[in-house]
Design a protein around this motif. Structure first.
Motif, mmCIF file in Angstrom:
data_model
loop_
_atom_site.group_PDB
_atom_site.id
_atom_site.type_symbol
_atom_site.label_atom_id
_atom_site.label_comp_id
_atom_site.label_asym_id
_atom_site.label_seq_id
_atom_site.Cartn_x
_atom_site.Cartn_y
_atom_site.Cartn_z
ATOM 1 N N ARG B 449 0.834 -1.204 0.000
ATOM 2 C CA ARG B 449 0.000 0.000 0.000
ATOM 3 C C ARG B 449 0.870 1.256 0.000
ATOM 4 O O ARG B 449 0.551 2.244 -0.666
ATOM 5 N N LEU B 450 1.949 1.222 0.771
ATOM 6 C CA LEU B 450 2.825 2.405 0.829
ATOM 7 C C LEU B 450 3.508 2.635 -0.513
ATOM 8 O O LEU B 450 3.700 3.774 -0.940
ATOM 9 N N ARG B 451 3.871 1.544 -1.186
ATOM 10 C CA ARG B 451 4.467 1.693 -2.525
ATOM 11 C C ARG B 451 3.434 2.255 -3.499
ATOM 12 O O ARG B 451 3.702 3.187 -4.241
ATOM 13 N N GLY B 452 2.240 1.633 -3.483
ATOM 14 C CA GLY B 452 1.198 2.038 -4.434
ATOM 15 C C GLY B 452 0.728 3.459 -4.196
ATOM 16 O O GLY B 452 0.307 4.155 -5.123
ATOM 17 N N GLY B 453 0.786 3.899 -2.924
ATOM 18 C CA GLY B 453 0.300 5.235 -2.617
ATOM 19 C C GLY B 453 1.356 6.317 -2.783
ATOM 20 O O GLY B 453 1.064 7.503 -2.628
ATOM 21 N N PHE B 454 2.557 5.912 -3.127
ATOM 22 C CA PHE B 454 3.653 6.895 -3.232
ATOM 23 C C PHE B 454 3.388 8.012 -4.259
ATOM 24 O O PHE B 454 3.586 9.196 -3.955
ATOM 25 N N PRO B 455 2.920 7.665 -5.476
ATOM 26 C CA PRO B 455 2.664 8.757 -6.432
ATOM 27 C C PRO B 455 1.638 9.773 -5.917
ATOM 28 O O PRO B 455 1.789 10.977 -6.126
ATOM 29 N N ARG B 456 0.581 9.282 -5.224
ATOM 30 C CA ARG B 456 -0.402 10.217 -4.671
ATOM 31 C C ARG B 456 0.255 11.074 -3.580
ATOM 32 O O ARG B 456 0.139 12.295 -3.566
ATOM 33 N N ALA B 457 0.985 10.424 -2.691
ATOM 34 C CA ALA B 457 1.616 11.148 -1.583
ATOM 35 C C ALA B 457 2.629 12.162 -2.106
ATOM 36 O O ALA B 457 2.777 13.254 -1.554
ATOM 37 N N ASN B 458 3.297 11.823 -3.181
ATOM 38 C CA ASN B 458 4.293 12.707 -3.783
ATOM 39 C C ASN B 458 3.660 14.033 -4.222
ATOM 40 O O ASN B 458 4.245 15.107 -4.050
ATOM 41 N N ALA B 459 2.433 13.937 -4.756
ATOM 42 C CA ALA B 459 1.726 15.162 -5.176
ATOM 43 C C ALA B 459 1.220 15.934 -3.961
ATOM 44 O O ALA B 459 1.213 17.169 -3.958
ATOM 45 N N VAL B 460 0.808 15.223 -2.921
ATOM 46 C CA VAL B 460 0.356 15.899 -1.695
ATOM 47 C C VAL B 460 1.532 16.645 -1.064
ATOM 48 O O VAL B 460 1.401 17.793 -0.612
ATOM 49 N N LYS B 461 2.684 15.998 -1.078
ATOM 50 C CA LYS B 461 3.880 16.613 -0.499
ATOM 51 C C LYS B 461 4.188 17.937 -1.209
ATOM 52 O O LYS B 461 4.562 18.934 -0.583
ATOM 53 N N TYR B 462 3.978 17.930 -2.518
ATOM 54 C CA TYR B 462 4.253 19.129 -3.314
ATOM 55 C C TYR B 462 3.377 20.305 -2.857
ATOM 56 O O TYR B 462 3.883 21.409 -2.622
ATOM 57 N N VAL B 463 2.058 20.065 -2.699
ATOM 58 C CA VAL B 463 1.191 21.186 -2.297
ATOM 59 C C VAL B 463 1.370 21.547 -0.825
ATOM 60 O O VAL B 463 1.129 22.680 -0.427
ATOM 61 N N LYS B 464 1.817 20.588 -0.047
ATOM 62 C CA LYS B 464 2.107 20.920 1.359
ATOM 63 C C LYS B 464 3.297 21.876 1.416
ATOM 64 O O LYS B 464 3.265 22.892 2.105
ATOM 65 N N GLU B 465 4.336 21.525 0.659
ATOM 66 C CA GLU B 465 5.543 22.357 0.708
ATOM 67 C C GLU B 465 5.333 23.705 0.026
ATOM 68 O O GLU B 465 5.850 24.721 0.449
ATOM 69 N N LYS B 466 4.523 23.711 -1.046
ATOM 70 C CA LYS B 466 4.352 24.943 -1.815
ATOM 71 C C LYS B 466 3.325 25.892 -1.187
ATOM 72 O O LYS B 466 3.520 27.105 -1.173
ATOM 73 N N TYR B 467 2.204 25.327 -0.694
ATOM 74 C CA TYR B 467 1.118 26.186 -0.206
ATOM 75 C C TYR B 467 0.805 26.011 1.280
ATOM 76 O O TYR B 467 -0.078 26.683 1.819
ATOM 77 N N GLY B 468 1.429 25.042 1.927
ATOM 78 C CA GLY B 468 1.108 24.793 3.333
ATOM 79 C C GLY B 468 -0.178 24.015 3.536
ATOM 80 O O GLY B 468 -0.831 24.149 4.584
#
Lengths: 150, 540
Positions: B449-468
């Motif tokens: 699940r952690l492997r499969g969810g990595f692409p989704r989490a990667n995009a979430v990380k982007y908006v967390k870092e960019k917009y908080g």
């Protein structure tokens, strides 16, 4: 291409080689960070790590880059040694490029390997903790609702 | 000098893809179905076994059963034969699967995963394959192939992202479903699908909560909603003659953060004076049957129409659920319809006729709420969600399974001031799966699940870092159950919530007391986080 850049490229290439052959062209070629999160994370993190190892050794930047790469490899199909092995690949990359590994860098690589091991263990421990947490939640829901299985 | 201490070959063996051998490892596989669950459902070959066993205790005539099952399905489902024949292996789907992107395992390319079954089809069902065997891309059906099917068909969440890119429209989710259906014929199932199916079949919901437990949960939530608002809020159960039957995923009334979404529904329905009921019999929208076979899917789905008929409602409203909506949109009408005993849904508040639901007679709560907002029927205070900086994860089934893309965003933009989209190629019809759907969301399978969810989490990380961004909203119960773990590992600091949780926060209710906390009991932001008071919404 500068020497540093060339060494990083070789390092990235060696680490990519730890993935299945059929996947390599994609991991190597796709530049979009969202379409190719594994390839992007590897490239970005290794570039930062190489820069710091050969430069200022900023602890925070190293920790962040190391965490990104280890977090990924801790859940992929690697045993513990394979997961952190990429650190030592830097030596090979330098030698392949034709250089000698300076003594100062040797000890920095060793230190990075130890840090990588810490991060790897941290990730694995977190995975087990997350799993226990999910089990605990499941048990709590079942108990609170008196759920029975047929 | 070359290092000699560590003698590890960095390159994995570059074997032939046709070699079916797979290594089952704890953490990256699902446990087998307990015999009691197969027995309860009347399914074949109930027994005690695990994928790590060398002997899977297959029935003696397993090969004949699988081939007969394939033939039956090739004759019955035109789509199956078409999907087996039409693929030209162009590779457009190859790098679109979140499991492939997260695992880098080439057999997780959708084309390769389908090829696992297609090669058997060629060998036994095409002339060239029967004559030329492997030269024509055929493979012998062996026990190792069965194990390989089990491994890879339970590493697909049937999210259909690959299908978006297939020039022929091959639906890999269908192939996975058929692969799992064939495995069901010889008793190779996973417990996290079969136990919920057995429970749903027996009590109406996947945890096996009985009617009195269901009532307790609903009443408890109603009391909490009443306490938050100072109003007397109730949720009627099994009320005959109600206008609308409301069906939600069972997790909404026993799990968090789903529970806050339930509070949101209750408050919304109270405020607009909706004439509705929920049902203890159809108390699960999620359809775990759809993860195993068409037949099980049909058996579970039938409960919704049966209950609508028994209670005499006019139409059905459905909650924030994922798979329920794919089953409903793509199968329900022909599988268990026509629902000619129901009326075409009309919003009792706005008079809007839901033409899109003319046939199924079932409306998505986001369509319903967006219509209310569009007609100005709700008073909303967006400031009550100022402590959240929101992004939206298009849950696969509502997004790709029924095209629900705009309504949740429309609602979010009316209930929250800070909303940021994730990158374009990770949302809407291109959304990345949570990695835990289709029965894979169990703890023993966490690493996959952690492997499969990595692409989704990667995009979430982007908006967390960019917009908080600090809240990922979604409209699927499996998302809400599994994304918190995923984000804790990949993007700590981002929580998960439902769209109607934020509706509940923002909804200004007639006669309510002053709100000091949100539905989670957390204090509201005391000062506006936005100087101008204007909406801050951007695309990444």
């Amino acid at each position: 291409m500068s020497a540093d850049r060339a060494i990083v490229e070789r390092w990235v290439e060696r680490v990519l080689q730890s993935y299945p052959a059929q996947t390599l062209p994609f991991l190597r070629g796709e530049q979009d960070p969202f379409r190719n999160p594994v390839g992007h994370t590897l490239r970005e993190s290794l570039t930062i790590l190489a820069g710091e190892l050969m430069g200022k050794m900023d602890r925070q930047r190293i920790a962040q880059a190391l965490d990104a790469i280890i977090r990924m490899r801790a859940v992929q199909d690697f045993g513990p040694s394979d997961a952190v092995r990429f650190v030592f690949d830097l030596r090979t990359a330098i030698r392949e490029w034709g250089g000698a590994v300076p003594d100062s860098l040797e000890s920095r690589i060793d230190e990075l390997a130890l840090l990588a091991f810490d991060h790897y263990m941290g990730c694995r421990e977190q995975i087990f903790a997350l799993r226990i947490n999910e089990l605990r939640l499941k048990a709590r829901y079942a108990a609170s609702e008196e759920g029975e299985t047929p | 000098m070359q290092e000699t201490l560590i003698q590890i070959e960095p390159k994995p063996p570059r074997g032939d893809w046709r070699d079916p051998h797979v290594e089952f490892r704890k953490g990256s596989m699902c446990y087998s179905a307990a015999p009691k669950n197969l027995t309860y459902l009347g399914l074949p070959n109930p027994r005690v076994w695990q994928p790590t066993d060398s002997d899977w205790k297959l029935p003696p005539d397993w090969k004949k059963t699988i081939l007969a099952g394939m033939k039956e399905r090739l004759d019955k489902f035109r789509s199956f034969r078409l999907f087996m024949d039409v693929c030209v292996r162009c590779g457009a789907c190859a790098d679109k699967c979140h499991f492939y992107l997260g695992t880098a395992d080439p057999k997780n390319m959708p084309v390769a995963r389908a090829e696992l079954i297609r090669s058997v089809y060629r060998r036994y069902f095409t002339l060239s394959g029967r004559i030329f065997g492997s030269l024509a891309g055929g493979r012998e059906l062996t026990e190792d192939v069965i194990k390989e099917w089990y491994y890879y068909f339970y590493q697909c969440t049937q999210c259909r992202r690959c299908s978006v890119f297939c020039p022929y429209g091959i639906d890999t989710a269908e192939i996975t479903l058929l692969g799992r259906e064939l495995l069901t014929l010889i008793g190779c199932n996973i417990n996290w699908v079969m136990e919920p199916v057995a429970n749903c079949y027996r009590t109406g919901n996947h945890l096996g909560i009985q009617p009195h437990g269901f009532k307790d949960s609903i009443d408890f939530a109603a009391d909490e909603a009443s306490e938050i608002t100072g109003l007397k809020i109730e949720m009627p159960i099994n009320r005959k003659g109600a206008e609308i039957l409301f069906v939600m995923p069972s997790a909404d009334y026993f799990a968090t953060p789903h529970y806050y979404t339930l509070l949101g529904y209750m408050m919304l329905f109270h405020e607009i004076g909706l004439d509705y009921t929920v049902s203890a019999y159809a108390s699960e929208g999620g359809n775990f049957g759809s993860f195993a076979s068409h037949e099980l899917m049909k058996r579970l789905n039938a409960k919704i129409y049966d209950e609508a008929k028994r209670l005499g409602v006019k139409w059905i409203l459905g909650g924030e659920c994922g798979h329920m909506w794919r089953v409903l949109h793509q199968y329900m009408d022909t599988m268990n319809g026509p629902a000619d005993f129901l009326e075409v849904p009309v919003s009792p508040v706005t008079g809007t006729v839901f033409e899109n639901a003319r046939s199924t007679r079932m409306v998505h709560i986001c369509e319903f709420t967006a219509d209310l907002i569009h007609h100005g029927k709700l008073r909303l205070d967006r400031g009550r969600n100022d402590h959240w900086n929101v992004t939206y994860h298009d849950s696969c089934n509502p997004a790709r399974g029924m095209g629900l893309l705009e309504e949740p965003r429309y609602i979010l933009n009316h209930v929250a001031r800070r909303f940021h989209e994730m990158p374009e190629n990770t949302i809407r019809e291109q959304t990345f799966c949570c990695g835990s759907g289709a029965g894979l969301g169990t703890d023993e399978n966490l690493e996959i699940r952690l492997r499969g969810g990595f692409p989704r989490a990667n995009a979430v990380k982007y908006v967390k870092e960019k917009y908080g961004v600090n809240l990922l909203t979604c409209i699927c119960a499996i998302d809400k159950a599994t994304l918190p773990t995923l984000l804790e590992y990949w993007v700590p600091g981002v929580e998960v919530g439902g769209v109607h949780e934020l509706v509940g926060n923002a909804l200004v209710m007639t006669g309510e007391k002053e709100r000091t906390t949100d539905l989670r009991g957390e204090a509201l932001a005391t000062e506006s986080v936005l100087a101008s008071g204007e909406s801050e919404a951007r695309h990444a």
